[in-house]
Design a protein around this motif. Structure first.
Motif, PDB file in Angstrom:
ATOM      1  N   GLN A   1       8.609  -5.524   6.416  1.00  0.00           N
ATOM      2  CA  GLN A   1       8.575  -6.752   5.611  1.00  0.00           C
ATOM      3  C   GLN A   1       7.934  -7.890   6.400  1.00  0.00           C
ATOM      4  OE1 GLN A   1      10.208  -7.133   2.211  1.00  0.00           O
ATOM      5  NE2 GLN A   1       8.670  -8.739   2.331  1.00  0.00           N
ATOM      6  N   CYS A   2       8.298  -7.987   7.667  1.00  0.00           N
ATOM      7  CA  CYS A   2       7.760  -9.021   8.551  1.00  0.00           C
ATOM      8  C   CYS A   2       6.234  -8.877   8.689  1.00  0.00           C
ATOM      9  CB  CYS A   2       8.438  -8.938   9.918  1.00  0.00           C
ATOM     10  SG  CYS A   2       7.891 -10.199  11.069  1.00  0.00           S
TER      11      CYS A   2
ATOM     12  N   SER B   1       1.075 -10.637   8.502  1.00  0.00           N
ATOM     13  CA  SER B   1      -0.039  -9.962   9.173  1.00  0.00           C
ATOM     14  C   SER B   1      -1.308 -10.815   9.138  1.00  0.00           C
ATOM     15  CB  SER B   1      -0.300  -8.585   8.560  1.00  0.00           C
ATOM     16  OG  SER B   1      -0.766  -8.679   7.255  1.00  0.00           O
ATOM     17  N   PRO B   2      -2.138 -10.774  10.211  1.00  0.00           N
ATOM     18  CA  PRO B   2      -1.932  -9.947  11.412  1.00  0.00           C
ATOM     19  C   PRO B   2      -0.889 -10.562  12.336  1.00  0.00           C
ATOM     20  CG  PRO B   2      -3.938 -11.249  11.616  1.00  0.00           C
ATOM     21  CD  PRO B   2      -3.400 -11.546  10.253  1.00  0.00           C
TER      22      PRO B   2
ATOM     23  N   VAL C   1       1.451   1.008   8.560  1.00  0.00           N
ATOM     24  CA  VAL C   1       0.945  -0.104   9.370  1.00  0.00           C
ATOM     25  C   VAL C   1      -0.337   0.316  10.084  1.00  0.00           C
ATOM     26  CG1 VAL C   1       1.450  -1.551  11.402  1.00  0.00           C
ATOM     27  CG2 VAL C   1       3.209  -1.190   9.663  1.00  0.00           C
ATOM     28  N   LEU C   2      -1.276  -0.630  10.187  1.00  0.00           N
ATOM     29  CA  LEU C   2      -2.542  -0.377  10.883  1.00  0.00           C
ATOM     30  C   LEU C   2      -2.666  -1.307  12.089  1.00  0.00           C
ATOM     31  CD1 LEU C   2      -4.873  -0.344   7.735  1.00  0.00           C
ATOM     32  CD2 LEU C   2      -3.987   1.667   8.914  1.00  0.00           C
ATOM     33  N   GLU C   3      -3.244  -0.794  13.157  1.00  0.00           N
ATOM     34  CA  GLU C   3      -3.573  -1.644  14.304  1.00  0.00           C
ATOM     35  C   GLU C   3      -4.968  -2.196  14.071  1.00  0.00           C
ATOM     36  OE1 GLU C   3      -1.156  -0.202  18.170  1.00  0.00           O
ATOM     37  OE2 GLU C   3      -2.836   1.107  17.633  1.00  0.00           O
ATOM     38  N   LYS C   4      -5.077  -3.514  14.116  1.00  0.00           N
ATOM     39  CA  LYS C   4      -6.362  -4.138  13.803  1.00  0.00           C
ATOM     40  C   LYS C   4      -6.715  -5.177  14.856  1.00  0.00           C
ATOM     41  CE  LYS C   4      -7.073  -3.692   8.844  1.00  0.00           C
ATOM     42  NZ  LYS C   4      -7.284  -4.390   7.584  1.00  0.00           N
TER      43      LYS C   4
ATOM     44  N   SER D   1      -1.280  -4.952  10.997  1.00  0.00           N
ATOM     45  CA  SER D   1      -1.345  -5.388   9.598  1.00  0.00           C
ATOM     46  C   SER D   1      -0.753  -4.325   8.684  1.00  0.00           C
ATOM     47  CB  SER D   1      -2.784  -5.718   9.188  1.00  0.00           C
ATOM     48  OG  SER D   1      -3.566  -4.555   9.223  1.00  0.00           O
ATOM     49  N   PHE D   2      -0.270  -4.783   7.540  1.00  0.00           N
ATOM     50  CA  PHE D   2       0.318  -3.895   6.536  1.00  0.00           C
ATOM     51  C   PHE D   2      -0.797  -3.118   5.846  1.00  0.00           C
ATOM     52  CE2 PHE D   2       1.809  -3.550   1.991  1.00  0.00           C
ATOM     53  CZ  PHE D   2       2.743  -2.558   2.211  1.00  0.00           C
ATOM     54  N   ASN D   3      -0.603  -1.809   5.690  1.00  0.00           N
ATOM     55  CA  ASN D   3      -1.606  -0.977   5.016  1.00  0.00           C
ATOM     56  C   ASN D   3      -1.306  -0.932   3.519  1.00  0.00           C
ATOM     57  OD1 ASN D   3      -3.542   0.837   4.252  1.00  0.00           O
ATOM     58  ND2 ASN D   3      -2.553   2.625   5.170  1.00  0.00           N
ATOM     59  N   GLU D   4      -1.939  -1.834   2.779  1.00  0.00           N
ATOM     60  CA  GLU D   4      -1.651  -1.921   1.342  1.00  0.00           C
ATOM     61  C   GLU D   4      -2.165  -0.713   0.564  1.00  0.00           C
ATOM     62  OE1 GLU D   4      -5.303  -4.959   0.248  1.00  0.00           O
ATOM     63  OE2 GLU D   4      -3.460  -5.758   1.088  1.00  0.00           O
TER      64      GLU D   4
END
Length: 395
Positions: A13-14, A19-20, A50-53, A70-73
């Motif tokens: 949720q956080c 994000s990021p 979740v993705l590392e960006k 970041s959240f992977n929508e």
């Protein structure tokens, strides 16, 4: 195990909200220890939530620059369906509400053969056409035009669909392999506006849909208020003229309330038809005699300066204003959102509404039209699923 699951949801949720964001920032915001955050973030990355960006800025003390998360929508998809008396609209969208596929069909065409069967076939076709991995579909939310017992998945009464005590979820399970949630269509639209629309970040919301009928969705302290028998928000039953009630009031449709019968789209069309039938010189006279006139025609005529149409619409706006004043005085929402078919004429309605309401309200309230418009029902259905389903995603 329960604590781990709770922490994982909090962290996700956080990331969704901020994000990021770096692991260290998550630990500060959630008050969860850095080692736990690191471990659970790795799991979320492994599960593709979740993705590392990229790399963030290093702190003022220098040192390594943190990896941003970041959240992977696109990690999963949800189906939303808005079952109306005229049309059934269905979408597939990602976790951020971006619509991937959309499709509609007319309700009457499949009312006898089965609406859920047709929705199932529509969904299968959309999944195939857009190459969506069926294993990534989390489930479906549905809005229906009637009083709905959400805890048991039963539509108590939906007159426009001829449904009485219809076991919606039980029937839906015959066609869909994933979790499904159902609620009244206006409740669902209210959730959609709070998720992605004009009620975003608002805790107390009143959503009013003005169409053939009039209904409302009430959100109190971020929670949908359904009432003791799931009939909260039946705004169309408000009484806005005691003298009219004394004259043996007859509703415009069976099972319709007073306000719907004086301010709904159908009643506006019926009144306009009745008056134009007495004006043989009126350009709409022949149409009024042959097929009758709709609320939409009345609004179009009013905008063009037709005095008869204007007088009917002004009276309807008066009634709607009284209803809104009463509801706003009782609920004290931060915002009132108006949606539904009649609101296509908001430029005509809103100035008059505001003028009537302002002197009578105990405190000023933001009044807006629906931001999501024709997608409020389907995106609201998606929002319903996200709220009700006990998955890792929680809104």
């Amino acid at each position: 195990m329960h604590m781990k699951s709770f922490n994982k949801k909090c962290i996700l949720q956080c990331i969704q909200d901020n994000s990021p964001i770096s692991r260290a920032e998550i630990a500060v915001k959630t008050k969860i220890s850095k080692p736990t955050v690191s471990l659970l973030v790795d799991e979320l990355i492994g599960d593709n939530w979740v993705l590392e960006k990229g790399i963030g800025e290093s702190s003022s003390q220098g040192g390594r620059r943190p990896i941003q998360l970041s959240f992977n929508e696109k990690a999963a998809y949800i189906i939303g369906t808005d079952i109306g008396g005229t049309k059934v609209k269905t979408i597939i969208c990602d976790l951020a509400g971006n619509i991937t596929a959309t499709s509609s069909f007319t309700t009457n065409q499949y009312l006898q053969s089965g609406l859920l069967k047709q929705i199932s076939e529509t969904v299968d076709r959309m999944i195939g056409e857009h190459n969506i991995d069926v294993n990534k579909v989390l489930g479906m939310g549905a809005g229906v035009p009637g009083i709905t017992d959400t805890s048991n998945g039963i539509v108590i009464e939906a007159p426009s669909l001829n449904w009485v005590d219809y076991p919606f979820i039980k029937e839906a399970k015959k066609y869909f392999p994933f979790p499904i949630y159902v609620d009244n269509d206006v409740n669902v639209a209210a959730l959609g506006e709070q998720w992605l629309g004009n009620a975003k970040n608002k805790k107390n919301v009143l959503y009013i849909s003005v169409g053939t009928g009039i209904g409302s969705g009430i959100i109190i302290n971020k929670q949908l208020y359904r009432g003791s028998t799931c009939a909260a928000g039946e705004f169309g039953y408000m009484v806005t003229d005691k003298n009219d009630m004394k004259n043996e009031f007859k509703p415009v449709f069976t099972h319709y309330g007073y306000l719907e019968s004086v301010a709904g789209g159908k009643s506006i069309g019926d009144k306009f038809t009745a008056l134009i039938r007495k004006e043989s010189s009126h350009p709409l006279y022949e149409q009024a005699i042959s097929t009758g006139l709709t609320g939409e025609i009345a609004f179009k005529s009013a905008k063009a300066g037709d005095e008869t149409a204007l007088s009917i619409i002004e009276e309807a706006i008066d009634h709607l204003s009284y209803g809104i004043i009463n509801a706003a005085s009782l609920l004290n929402p931060e915002i009132i959102i108006l949606g539904g078919g009649v609101l296509k004429s908001s430029d005509l309605i809103f100035p008059k509404l505001r003028g009537i309401m302002k002197p009578y309200l105990p405190s000023s309230i933001d009044l807006k039209t629906s931001y999501l418009g024709e997608n409020s029902g389907v995106l609201g259905a998606v929002s319903l699923f996200l709220r009700e389903c006990e998955s890792i995603i929680k809104y």
